[in-house]
Write a protein that holds these residues in place. Structure first.
Motif, PDB file in Angstrom:
ATOM      1  N   LEU A   1      85.331  28.598  20.543  1.00  0.00           N
ATOM      2  CA  LEU A   1      85.456  27.935  21.837  1.00  0.00           C
ATOM      3  C   LEU A   1      86.299  28.765  22.796  1.00  0.00           C
ATOM      4  N   GLN A   2      87.196  29.581  22.253  1.00  0.00           N
ATOM      5  CA  GLN A   2      87.961  30.487  23.096  1.00  0.00           C
ATOM      6  C   GLN A   2      87.035  31.519  23.741  1.00  0.00           C
ATOM      7  N   GLN A   3      86.035  31.954  22.979  1.00  0.00           N
ATOM      8  CA  GLN A   3      85.049  32.890  23.526  1.00  0.00           C
ATOM      9  C   GLN A   3      84.227  32.212  24.614  1.00  0.00           C
ATOM     10  N   LEU A   4      83.860  30.953  24.385  1.00  0.00           N
ATOM     11  CA  LEU A   4      83.127  30.208  25.415  1.00  0.00           C
ATOM     12  C   LEU A   4      83.970  30.102  26.676  1.00  0.00           C
ATOM     13  N   GLN A   5      85.206  29.727  26.519  1.00  0.00           N
ATOM     14  CA  GLN A   5      86.095  29.558  27.661  1.00  0.00           C
ATOM     15  C   GLN A   5      86.201  30.839  28.479  1.00  0.00           C
ATOM     16  N   SER A   6      86.373  31.966  27.789  1.00  0.00           N
ATOM     17  CA  SER A   6      86.548  33.234  28.494  1.00  0.00           C
ATOM     18  C   SER A   6      85.278  33.699  29.191  1.00  0.00           C
ATOM     19  N   SER A   7      84.125  33.205  28.751  1.00  0.00           N
ATOM     20  CA  SER A   7      82.856  33.617  29.348  1.00  0.00           C
ATOM     21  C   SER A   7      82.465  32.787  30.568  1.00  0.00           C
ATOM     22  N   LEU A   8      83.185  31.701  30.807  1.00  0.00           N
ATOM     23  CA  LEU A   8      82.810  30.798  31.891  1.00  0.00           C
ATOM     24  C   LEU A   8      83.242  31.351  33.246  1.00  0.00           C
ATOM     25  N   PRO A   9      82.435  31.126  34.281  1.00  0.00           N
ATOM     26  CA  PRO A   9      82.874  31.502  35.631  1.00  0.00           C
ATOM     27  C   PRO A   9      84.101  30.678  36.018  1.00  0.00           C
TER      28      PRO A   9
ATOM     29  N   ILE B   1      87.485  23.507  35.257  1.00  0.00           N
ATOM     30  CA  ILE B   1      87.055  22.153  34.936  1.00  0.00           C
ATOM     31  C   ILE B   1      86.991  21.949  33.429  1.00  0.00           C
ATOM     32  N   TYR B   2      86.538  22.959  32.721  1.00  0.00           N
ATOM     33  CA  TYR B   2      86.471  22.894  31.260  1.00  0.00           C
ATOM     34  C   TYR B   2      87.854  22.618  30.673  1.00  0.00           C
ATOM     35  N   LEU B   3      88.851  23.335  31.121  1.00  0.00           N
ATOM     36  CA  LEU B   3      90.201  23.161  30.603  1.00  0.00           C
ATOM     37  C   LEU B   3      90.781  21.800  30.983  1.00  0.00           C
ATOM     38  N   GLN B   4      90.423  21.312  32.144  1.00  0.00           N
ATOM     39  CA  GLN B   4      90.927  20.015  32.604  1.00  0.00           C
ATOM     40  C   GLN B   4      90.293  18.849  31.851  1.00  0.00           C
ATOM     41  N   ARG B   5      89.032  18.996  31.508  1.00  0.00           N
ATOM     42  CA  ARG B   5      88.274  17.855  31.005  1.00  0.00           C
ATOM     43  C   ARG B   5      87.983  17.887  29.505  1.00  0.00           C
ATOM     44  N   LEU B   6      88.317  18.979  28.824  1.00  0.00           N
ATOM     45  CA  LEU B   6      87.994  19.102  27.411  1.00  0.00           C
ATOM     46  C   LEU B   6      88.714  18.028  26.595  1.00  0.00           C
ATOM     47  N   ALA B   7      87.957  17.286  25.800  1.00  0.00           N
ATOM     48  CA  ALA B   7      88.494  16.204  24.975  1.00  0.00           C
ATOM     49  C   ALA B   7      88.645  16.663  23.539  1.00  0.00           C
ATOM     50  N   ALA B   8      89.736  16.244  22.897  1.00  0.00           N
ATOM     51  CA  ALA B   8      89.994  16.633  21.516  1.00  0.00           C
ATOM     52  C   ALA B   8      89.289  15.731  20.517  1.00  0.00           C
ATOM     53  N   SER B   9      88.887  14.537  20.948  1.00  0.00           N
ATOM     54  CA  SER B   9      88.217  13.601  20.048  1.00  0.00           C
ATOM     55  C   SER B   9      87.114  12.873  20.807  1.00  0.00           C
ATOM     56  N   THR B  10      86.346  12.080  20.070  1.00  0.00           N
ATOM     57  CA  THR B  10      85.239  11.335  20.682  1.00  0.00           C
ATOM     58  C   THR B  10      85.697  10.029  21.315  1.00  0.00           C
ATOM     59  N   ARG B  11      86.967   9.693  21.178  1.00  0.00           N
ATOM     60  CA  ARG B  11      87.441   8.388  21.666  1.00  0.00           C
ATOM     61  C   ARG B  11      87.165   8.197  23.149  1.00  0.00           C
ATOM     62  N   ILE B  12      87.424   9.233  23.943  1.00  0.00           N
ATOM     63  CA  ILE B  12      87.227   9.116  25.385  1.00  0.00           C
ATOM     64  C   ILE B  12      85.756   8.946  25.751  1.00  0.00           C
ATOM     65  N   LEU B  13      84.860   9.469  24.895  1.00  0.00           N
ATOM     66  CA  LEU B  13      83.423   9.335  25.163  1.00  0.00           C
ATOM     67  C   LEU B  13      82.978   7.897  25.064  1.00  0.00           C
ATOM     68  N   ARG B  14      83.662   7.121  24.244  1.00  0.00           N
ATOM     69  CA  ARG B  14      83.338   5.700  24.107  1.00  0.00           C
ATOM     70  C   ARG B  14      84.126   4.832  25.079  1.00  0.00           C
ATOM     71  N   ARG B  15      85.314   5.315  25.466  1.00  0.00           N
ATOM     72  CA  ARG B  15      86.189   4.522  26.339  1.00  0.00           C
ATOM     73  C   ARG B  15      85.776   4.592  27.800  1.00  0.00           C
ATOM     74  N   ASP B  16      85.459   5.817  28.276  1.00  0.00           N
ATOM     75  CA  ASP B  16      85.139   6.032  29.683  1.00  0.00           C
ATOM     76  C   ASP B  16      83.642   6.202  29.871  1.00  0.00           C
ATOM     77  N   SER B  17      83.185   5.934  31.062  1.00  0.00           N
ATOM     78  CA  SER B  17      81.744   6.024  31.324  1.00  0.00           C
ATOM     79  C   SER B  17      81.281   7.454  31.541  1.00  0.00           C
ATOM     80  N   ALA B  18      82.167   8.342  31.998  1.00  0.00           N
ATOM     81  CA  ALA B  18      81.781   9.718  32.337  1.00  0.00           C
ATOM     82  C   ALA B  18      83.040  10.566  32.482  1.00  0.00           C
TER      83      ALA B  18
END
Length: 215
Positions: free
Chosen positions: A132-140, A146-163
């Motif tokens: 994932l570090q390689q993915l991060q470094s390849s992003l524009p 946005i990736y760094l701001q929004r990356l979730a460590a678990s699936t909990r937020i996917l069920r809690r929030d709508s988007a």
């Protein structure tokens, strides 16, 4: 939501959807074949055939469903428009847009890409051992932020929030591509075990992909 040309749908598509449904706890996965994709050439076969192949491929899996809204839509099909429609139908229920790491890396080329996060979570499927570090470094730059701001460590937020969240999950590596399958079929070779048997039968019945794919 899992979009794509599905030209044709194959076992890697199905396995990705199955593993993410299990891993995240998705109640449904909508397979949405695109009509006129903005980033690719015209699909090899028409939408009616691609839609029917998806229906055959997912038959028997109660969590999978086929959605033909983009096939029916006139003009270029943008994911933003499709997510807008589905969000209106779902209300505040959580919605995940499933994609591979390559697609995510190119997200800034998508129509109104920053607004996608207002409509859905983005779930990135990646291969075992993928960094994932390689993915991060390849992003524009804008997407990396946005990736760094929004990356979730678990699936909990996917069920809690709508988007709004980004979640990355490892899936089984299946090196299968629709281009490879079309080439095999055009050359008279077998594509068995790369696509479901019902899809192969449909391809044979309708004599699809018989001319060698030049793309």
């Amino acid at each position: 939501m899992l979009g794509g040309t599905f030209d044709p749908v194959h076992c890697a598509h199905l396995r990705l959807a199955e593993e993410l449904a299990d891993g995240i706890g998705l109640s449904k996965v909508r397979f949405i074949p695109t009509g006129a994709p903005p980033h690719r050439g015209t699909p090899r076969v028409i939408g009616v055939h691609r839609m029917e192949m998806v229906r055959l491929a997912i038959a028997g899996n109660s969590r999978f469903e086929a959605d033909d809204r983009e096939i029916r839509r006139q003009g270029i099909c943008y994911t933003f428009d499709t997510l807008n429609e589905i969000r209106a139908e779902l209300g505040d229920r959580p919605l995940c847009l499933l994609m591979g790491s390559d697609a995510f890396s190119a997200l800034t080329t998508w129509h109104r890409w920053e607004e996608l996060f207002d409509l859905a979570h983005i779930v990135i499927a990646h291969r075992p051992g993928f960094s994932l570090q390689q993915l991060q470094s390849s992003l524009p730059g804008p997407l990396r932020k946005i990736y760094l701001q929004r990356l979730a460590a678990s699936t909990r937020i996917l069920r809690r929030d709508s988007a709004g969240a980004i979640y990355a999950r490892e899936i089984t590596a299946l090196d299968i591509a629709a281009t490879q399958i079309r080439g095999l079929l055009a050359g008279g070779a077998s594509a068995r075990y790369l696509v479901p048997d019902a899809v192969l039968d449909y391809i044979e019945t309708h004599r699809l992909y018989k001319e060698r794919d030049a793309r």
